[in-house]
Scaffold this motif. Structure first.
Motif, PDB file in Angstrom:
ATOM      1  N   LEU A   6       0.861  -1.179   0.000  1.00 44.32           N
ATOM      2  CA  LEU A   6       0.000   0.000   0.000  1.00 44.32           C
ATOM      3  C   LEU A   6       0.901   1.233   0.000  1.00 44.32           C
ATOM      4  CD1 LEU A   6      -2.821   1.310   0.283  1.00 44.32           C
ATOM      5  CD2 LEU A   6      -2.534   1.100   2.772  1.00 44.32           C
ATOM      6  N   TYR A   7       0.819   2.040  -1.062  1.00 42.08           N
ATOM      7  CA  TYR A   7       1.676   3.208  -1.223  1.00 42.08           C
ATOM      8  C   TYR A   7       0.907   4.470  -0.854  1.00 42.08           C
ATOM      9  CZ  TYR A   7       4.872   0.155  -3.752  1.00 42.08           C
ATOM     10  OH  TYR A   7       5.727  -0.863  -4.089  1.00 42.08           O
ATOM     11  N   VAL A   8       1.635   5.432  -0.284  1.00 41.95           N
ATOM     12  CA  VAL A   8       1.018   6.676   0.164  1.00 41.95           C
ATOM     13  C   VAL A   8       1.682   7.853  -0.551  1.00 41.95           C
ATOM     14  CG1 VAL A   8       0.389   8.090   2.147  1.00 41.95           C
ATOM     15  CG2 VAL A   8       0.644   5.614   2.422  1.00 41.95           C
ATOM     16  N   PHE A   9       0.854   8.676  -1.190  1.00 39.81           N
ATOM     17  CA  PHE A   9       1.319   9.830  -1.948  1.00 39.81           C
ATOM     18  C   PHE A   9       0.762  11.115  -1.349  1.00 39.81           C
ATOM     19  CE2 PHE A   9       2.028   6.494  -4.908  1.00 39.81           C
ATOM     20  CZ  PHE A   9       2.910   6.941  -5.872  1.00 39.81           C
ATOM     21  N   PRO A  63       4.181  13.195  -9.006  1.00 36.40           N
ATOM     22  CA  PRO A  63       4.014  12.066  -8.085  1.00 36.40           C
ATOM     23  C   PRO A  63       5.080  12.057  -6.998  1.00 36.40           C
ATOM     24  CG  PRO A  63       4.802  11.337 -10.247  1.00 36.40           C
ATOM     25  CD  PRO A  63       4.420  12.759 -10.389  1.00 36.40           C
ATOM     26  N   ARG A  64       4.653  12.073  -5.737  1.00 33.82           N
ATOM     27  CA  ARG A  64       5.580  12.054  -4.609  1.00 33.82           C
ATOM     28  C   ARG A  64       5.076  11.065  -3.578  1.00 33.82           C
ATOM     29  NH1 ARG A  64       6.713  14.515   0.385  1.00 33.82           N
ATOM     30  NH2 ARG A  64       8.957  14.674   0.738  1.00 33.82           N
ATOM     31  N   CYS A  65       5.789   9.937  -3.476  1.00 36.28           N
ATOM     32  CA  CYS A  65       5.444   8.882  -2.525  1.00 36.28           C
ATOM     33  C   CYS A  65       6.181   9.147  -1.219  1.00 36.28           C
ATOM     34  CB  CYS A  65       5.838   7.527  -3.097  1.00 36.28           C
ATOM     35  SG  CYS A  65       5.418   6.139  -2.038  1.00 36.28           S
ATOM     36  N   ILE A  66       5.436   9.182  -0.104  1.00 33.66           N
ATOM     37  CA  ILE A  66       6.067   9.463   1.185  1.00 33.66           C
ATOM     38  C   ILE A  66       6.301   8.205   2.005  1.00 33.66           C
ATOM     39  CG2 ILE A  66       5.013  11.750   1.238  1.00 33.66           C
ATOM     40  CD1 ILE A  66       3.174  10.649   3.485  1.00 33.66           C
ATOM     41  N   ALA A  77       3.462   8.984  10.776  1.00 38.31           N
ATOM     42  CA  ALA A  77       4.189   8.448  11.915  1.00 38.31           C
ATOM     43  C   ALA A  77       5.271   7.463  11.499  1.00 38.31           C
ATOM     44  CB  ALA A  77       3.222   7.779  12.884  1.00 38.31           C
ATOM     45  N   LEU A  78       5.326   7.120  10.205  1.00 40.18           N
ATOM     46  CA  LEU A  78       6.331   6.185   9.734  1.00 40.18           C
ATOM     47  C   LEU A  78       7.706   6.836   9.792  1.00 40.18           C
ATOM     48  CD1 LEU A  78       4.545   4.715   6.592  1.00 40.18           C
ATOM     49  CD2 LEU A  78       4.796   3.642   8.828  1.00 40.18           C
ATOM     50  N   ALA A  79       8.688   6.070  10.192  1.00 43.62           N
ATOM     51  CA  ALA A  79      10.058   6.584  10.220  1.00 43.62           C
ATOM     52  C   ALA A  79      10.622   6.549   8.805  1.00 43.62           C
ATOM     53  CB  ALA A  79      10.912   5.733  11.149  1.00 43.62           C
ATOM     54  N   GLY A  80      11.150   7.665   8.347  1.00 48.63           N
ATOM     55  CA  GLY A  80      11.735   7.716   7.015  1.00 48.63           C
ATOM     56  C   GLY A  80      10.675   7.675   5.948  1.00 48.63           C
ATOM     57  N   GLY A  81      11.058   7.370   4.752  1.00 49.60           N
ATOM     58  CA  GLY A  81      10.133   7.311   3.614  1.00 49.60           C
ATOM     59  C   GLY A  81      10.152   5.943   2.984  1.00 49.60           C
ATOM     60  N   GLY A  82       9.305   5.768   2.024  1.00 51.79           N
ATOM     61  CA  GLY A  82       9.246   4.506   1.294  1.00 51.79           C
ATOM     62  C   GLY A  82       9.711   4.692  -0.130  1.00 51.79           C
ATOM     63  N   THR A  83       9.990   3.616  -0.769  1.00 47.02           N
ATOM     64  CA  THR A  83      10.369   3.687  -2.177  1.00 47.02           C
ATOM     65  C   THR A  83       9.119   3.584  -3.020  1.00 47.02           C
ATOM     66  OG1 THR A  83      10.733   1.300  -2.203  1.00 47.02           O
ATOM     67  CG2 THR A  83      12.629   2.697  -1.780  1.00 47.02           C
ATOM     68  N   GLY A  84       8.859   4.562  -3.804  1.00 54.99           N
ATOM     69  CA  GLY A  84       7.640   4.616  -4.599  1.00 54.99           C
ATOM     70  C   GLY A  84       7.896   4.319  -6.053  1.00 54.99           C
ATOM     71  N   PRO A  85       6.869   4.475  -6.855  1.00 55.42           N
ATOM     72  CA  PRO A  85       6.987   4.232  -8.280  1.00 55.42           C
ATOM     73  C   PRO A  85       7.679   5.378  -8.988  1.00 55.42           C
ATOM     74  CG  PRO A  85       4.819   5.008  -7.799  1.00 55.42           C
ATOM     75  CD  PRO A  85       5.524   4.861  -6.478  1.00 55.42           C
ATOM     76  N   ARG A  86       7.897   5.201 -10.262  1.00 51.44           N
ATOM     77  CA  ARG A  86       8.565   6.210 -11.072  1.00 51.44           C
ATOM     78  C   ARG A  86       7.555   6.985 -11.892  1.00 51.44           C
ATOM     79  NH1 ARG A  86      12.556   2.534 -14.301  1.00 51.44           N
ATOM     80  NH2 ARG A  86      10.765   1.155 -14.170  1.00 51.44           N
ATOM     81  N   GLY A  87       7.625   8.317 -11.849  1.00 55.40           N
ATOM     82  CA  GLY A  87       6.739   9.146 -12.657  1.00 55.40           C
ATOM     83  C   GLY A  87       7.360   9.480 -13.982  1.00 55.40           C
ATOM     84  N   ASP A  88       6.528   9.880 -14.969  1.00 52.06           N
ATOM     85  CA  ASP A  88       7.080  10.260 -16.269  1.00 52.06           C
ATOM     86  C   ASP A  88       7.349  11.743 -16.314  1.00 52.06           C
ATOM     87  OD1 ASP A  88       4.435  10.997 -16.162  1.00 52.06           O
ATOM     88  OD2 ASP A  88       4.008  10.468 -18.262  1.00 52.06           O
TER      89      ASP A  88
END
Length: 213
Positions: free
Chosen positions: A154-157, A164-167, A202-213
């Motif tokens: 589950l990705y969060v933007f 596109p910015r995934c946090i 509340a998540l520590a750090g960020g996640g790796t998200g998808p790539r935008g064009d």
């Protein structure tokens, strides 16, 4: 009170003979915002890329009658490394869209997330994932965050971002439904379990998200 046919004709007899549905189908429920109804089309899970399967914005008059198509969103293929195809196209949606005051977010079944202008349908940005969309699960907006259900997590933007910015992201199993974000956590049904996850801020750090064009 009214009906409107948005299924569209088949492109060719060859596609029908090869197993393509004669008409597009609705899987996700419509989303109503003001006088506009947003709904996306798709085909069976096993078929893809053979018919146009856009998202429609259908507008009614002040009495909620006389529907007409305001715009359609059906982006072209884009090279984003989707797992299904190297040039993962939008390929229709088997879920509902998420709507904010100025944007409409839709998730294609091959894992392409699109953000369109709510007033015009013009594309703002697009992002591709390495997984498919979680089956029949819809993106959800809560507290200016966009929750995107992909079969590998589950990705969060940021829902208000211009690109596109995934946090962050949560690792989940493949079989889970539409998430329910609240002020104190995110509820997800996955397999035989119900999960309450920490709020993304509340998540520590960020996640790796998808790539935008």
């Amino acid at each position: 009170m009214w009906s409107i046919d948005l299924g569209g004709p088949p492109r060719s007899d060859d596609m029908i003979r090869s197993g393509t549905e004669e008409r597009n189908l609705y899987y996700g429920r419509p989303v109503v915002a003001g006088r506009t109804i947003f709904v996306g089309l798709c085909q069976k899970y096993e078929t893809h890329g053979q018919l146009p399967m856009p998202v429609f914005a259908v507008e009614t008059d002040a009495d909620g009658l006389n529907p007409s198509v305001r715009w359609t969103y059906d982006p072209d293929s884009v090279e984003l490394g989707g797992r299904g195809r190297g040039d993962a196209s939008f390929d229709g949606t088997q879920a509902s869209v998420a709507v904010t005051d100025d944007a409409v977010f839709t998730l294609g079944k091959l894992g392409v997330l699109g953000a369109a202008d709510r007033a015009t349908g013009a594309e703002r940005w697009r992002a591709g994932f390495f997984g498919y969309a979680a089956l029949y699960a819809s993106p959800v907006v809560h507290d200016d965050l966009l929750y995107v259900p992909i079969d590998d997590g589950l990705y969060v933007f940021e829902a208000t971002a211009e690109a596109p910015r995934c946090i962050g992201s949560y690792e989940l199993g493949i079989h889970y439904g539409t998430p329910l974000p609240t002020e104190d956590g995110v509820y997800v049904a996955e397999g035989n379990f119900m999960w309450k996850l920490k709020p993304p801020r509340a998540l520590a750090g960020g996640g790796t998200g998808p790539r935008g064009d």
